[in-house]
Design a protein around this motif. Structure first.
Motif, PDB file in Angstrom:
ATOM      1  N   GLU A  88      -2.921  -5.930   5.401  1.00  0.00           N
ATOM      2  CA  GLU A  88      -2.498  -6.977   4.458  1.00  0.00           C
ATOM      3  C   GLU A  88      -2.043  -6.274   3.188  1.00  0.00           C
ATOM      4  O   GLU A  88      -2.821  -5.589   2.533  1.00  0.00           O
ATOM      5  CB  GLU A  88      -3.658  -7.932   4.154  1.00  0.00           C
ATOM      6  CG  GLU A  88      -4.172  -8.701   5.352  1.00  0.00           C
ATOM      7  CD  GLU A  88      -3.166  -9.716   5.871  1.00  0.00           C
ATOM      8  OE1 GLU A  88      -2.341 -10.205   5.071  1.00  0.00           O
ATOM      9  OE2 GLU A  88      -3.211 -10.015   7.071  1.00  0.00           O
ATOM     10  N   ASN A  89      -0.784  -6.430   2.836  1.00  0.00           N
ATOM     11  CA  ASN A  89      -0.223  -5.765   1.664  1.00  0.00           C
ATOM     12  C   ASN A  89      -0.485  -6.563   0.397  1.00  0.00           C
ATOM     13  O   ASN A  89      -0.724  -7.773   0.445  1.00  0.00           O
ATOM     14  CB  ASN A  89       1.284  -5.555   1.856  1.00  0.00           C
ATOM     15  CG  ASN A  89       1.568  -4.747   3.099  1.00  0.00           C
ATOM     16  OD1 ASN A  89       0.954  -3.716   3.338  1.00  0.00           O
ATOM     17  ND2 ASN A  89       2.500  -5.221   3.912  1.00  0.00           N
ATOM     18  N   GLU A  90      -0.425  -5.884  -0.731  1.00  0.00           N
ATOM     19  CA  GLU A  90      -0.674  -6.532  -2.022  1.00  0.00           C
ATOM     20  C   GLU A  90       0.330  -7.634  -2.320  1.00  0.00           C
ATOM     21  O   GLU A  90       0.016  -8.589  -3.029  1.00  0.00           O
ATOM     22  CB  GLU A  90      -0.652  -5.486  -3.137  1.00  0.00           C
ATOM     23  CG  GLU A  90      -1.818  -4.526  -3.074  1.00  0.00           C
ATOM     24  CD  GLU A  90      -1.760  -3.470  -4.175  1.00  0.00           C
ATOM     25  OE1 GLU A  90      -0.923  -3.599  -5.088  1.00  0.00           O
ATOM     26  OE2 GLU A  90      -2.548  -2.528  -4.105  1.00  0.00           O
ATOM     27  N   ASP A  91       1.550  -7.508  -1.776  1.00  0.00           N
ATOM     28  CA  ASP A  91       2.574  -8.524  -2.044  1.00  0.00           C
ATOM     29  C   ASP A  91       2.470  -9.732  -1.120  1.00  0.00           C
ATOM     30  O   ASP A  91       3.315 -10.616  -1.119  1.00  0.00           O
ATOM     31  CB  ASP A  91       3.971  -7.916  -1.966  1.00  0.00           C
ATOM     32  CG  ASP A  91       4.314  -7.392  -0.575  1.00  0.00           C
ATOM     33  OD1 ASP A  91       3.454  -7.481   0.330  1.00  0.00           O
ATOM     34  OD2 ASP A  91       5.439  -6.899  -0.399  1.00  0.00           O
ATOM     35  N   GLY A  92       1.419  -9.774  -0.297  1.00  0.00           N
ATOM     36  CA  GLY A  92       1.199 -10.925   0.576  1.00  0.00           C
ATOM     37  C   GLY A  92       1.782 -10.776   1.967  1.00  0.00           C
ATOM     38  O   GLY A  92       1.577 -11.635   2.819  1.00  0.00           O
ATOM     39  N   THR A  93       2.510  -9.713   2.210  1.00  0.00           N
ATOM     40  CA  THR A  93       3.066  -9.487   3.544  1.00  0.00           C
ATOM     41  C   THR A  93       2.044  -8.772   4.418  1.00  0.00           C
ATOM     42  O   THR A  93       1.034  -8.264   3.937  1.00  0.00           O
ATOM     43  CB  THR A  93       4.363  -8.652   3.473  1.00  0.00           C
ATOM     44  OG1 THR A  93       4.060  -7.382   2.888  1.00  0.00           O
ATOM     45  CG2 THR A  93       5.431  -9.361   2.665  1.00  0.00           C
ATOM     46  N   THR A  94       2.315  -8.765   5.696  1.00  0.00           N
ATOM     47  CA  THR A  94       1.439  -8.109   6.657  1.00  0.00           C
ATOM     48  C   THR A  94       2.227  -7.039   7.379  1.00  0.00           C
ATOM     49  O   THR A  94       3.374  -7.268   7.770  1.00  0.00           O
ATOM     50  CB  THR A  94       0.905  -9.135   7.678  1.00  0.00           C
ATOM     51  OG1 THR A  94       0.258 -10.190   6.960  1.00  0.00           O
ATOM     52  CG2 THR A  94      -0.091  -8.503   8.626  1.00  0.00           C
ATOM     53  N   THR A  95       1.619  -5.882   7.550  1.00  0.00           N
ATOM     54  CA  THR A  95       2.244  -4.782   8.276  1.00  0.00           C
ATOM     55  C   THR A  95       1.431  -4.507   9.526  1.00  0.00           C
ATOM     56  O   THR A  95       0.206  -4.438   9.471  1.00  0.00           O
ATOM     57  CB  THR A  95       2.288  -3.506   7.407  1.00  0.00           C
ATOM     58  OG1 THR A  95       3.014  -3.790   6.216  1.00  0.00           O
ATOM     59  CG2 THR A  95       2.948  -2.360   8.149  1.00  0.00           C
ATOM     60  N   TYR A  96       2.127  -4.377  10.652  1.00  0.00           N
ATOM     61  CA  TYR A  96       1.485  -4.049  11.922  1.00  0.00           C
ATOM     62  C   TYR A  96       1.944  -2.667  12.349  1.00  0.00           C
ATOM     63  O   TYR A  96       3.127  -2.351  12.275  1.00  0.00           O
ATOM     64  CB  TYR A  96       1.892  -5.061  13.007  1.00  0.00           C
ATOM     65  CG  TYR A  96       1.514  -6.473  12.674  1.00  0.00           C
ATOM     66  CD1 TYR A  96       0.268  -6.976  13.031  1.00  0.00           C
ATOM     67  CD2 TYR A  96       2.400  -7.314  12.010  1.00  0.00           C
ATOM     68  CE1 TYR A  96      -0.079  -8.277  12.720  1.00  0.00           C
ATOM     69  CE2 TYR A  96       2.057  -8.611  11.704  1.00  0.00           C
ATOM     70  CZ  TYR A  96       0.815  -9.088  12.064  1.00  0.00           C
ATOM     71  OH  TYR A  96       0.478 -10.370  11.755  1.00  0.00           O
TER      72      TYR A  96
END
Length: 59
Positions: free
Chosen positions: A6-14
């Motif tokens: 979970e990134n600080e900008d609200g996006t998710t990285t897989y």
């Protein structure tokens, strides 16, 4: 297992290990003939009739 961040900008990285991805691909490709047969069976008129009957009984 894929890593989920979970990134600080609200996006998710897989992220996934390439060896795991190859194993998953191989597993799916090994199952394709079985899945095709199951789909053909599910689309057959006999199965559709049976499912309609079961659905009518359960209502």
């Amino acid at each position: 297992m894929p890593q989920v961040t979970e990134n600080e900008d609200g996006t998710t990285t897989y992220s996934i290990n390439s060896a795991e991805l190859r194993r998953l691909r191989d597993l799916v490709l090994d199952r394709v003939p079985e899945l095709k047969r199951a789909l053909e069976l599910a689309e057959s008129p006999e199965v559709r009739t049976t499912l309609r009957f079961v659905r009518s009984v359960l209502r």
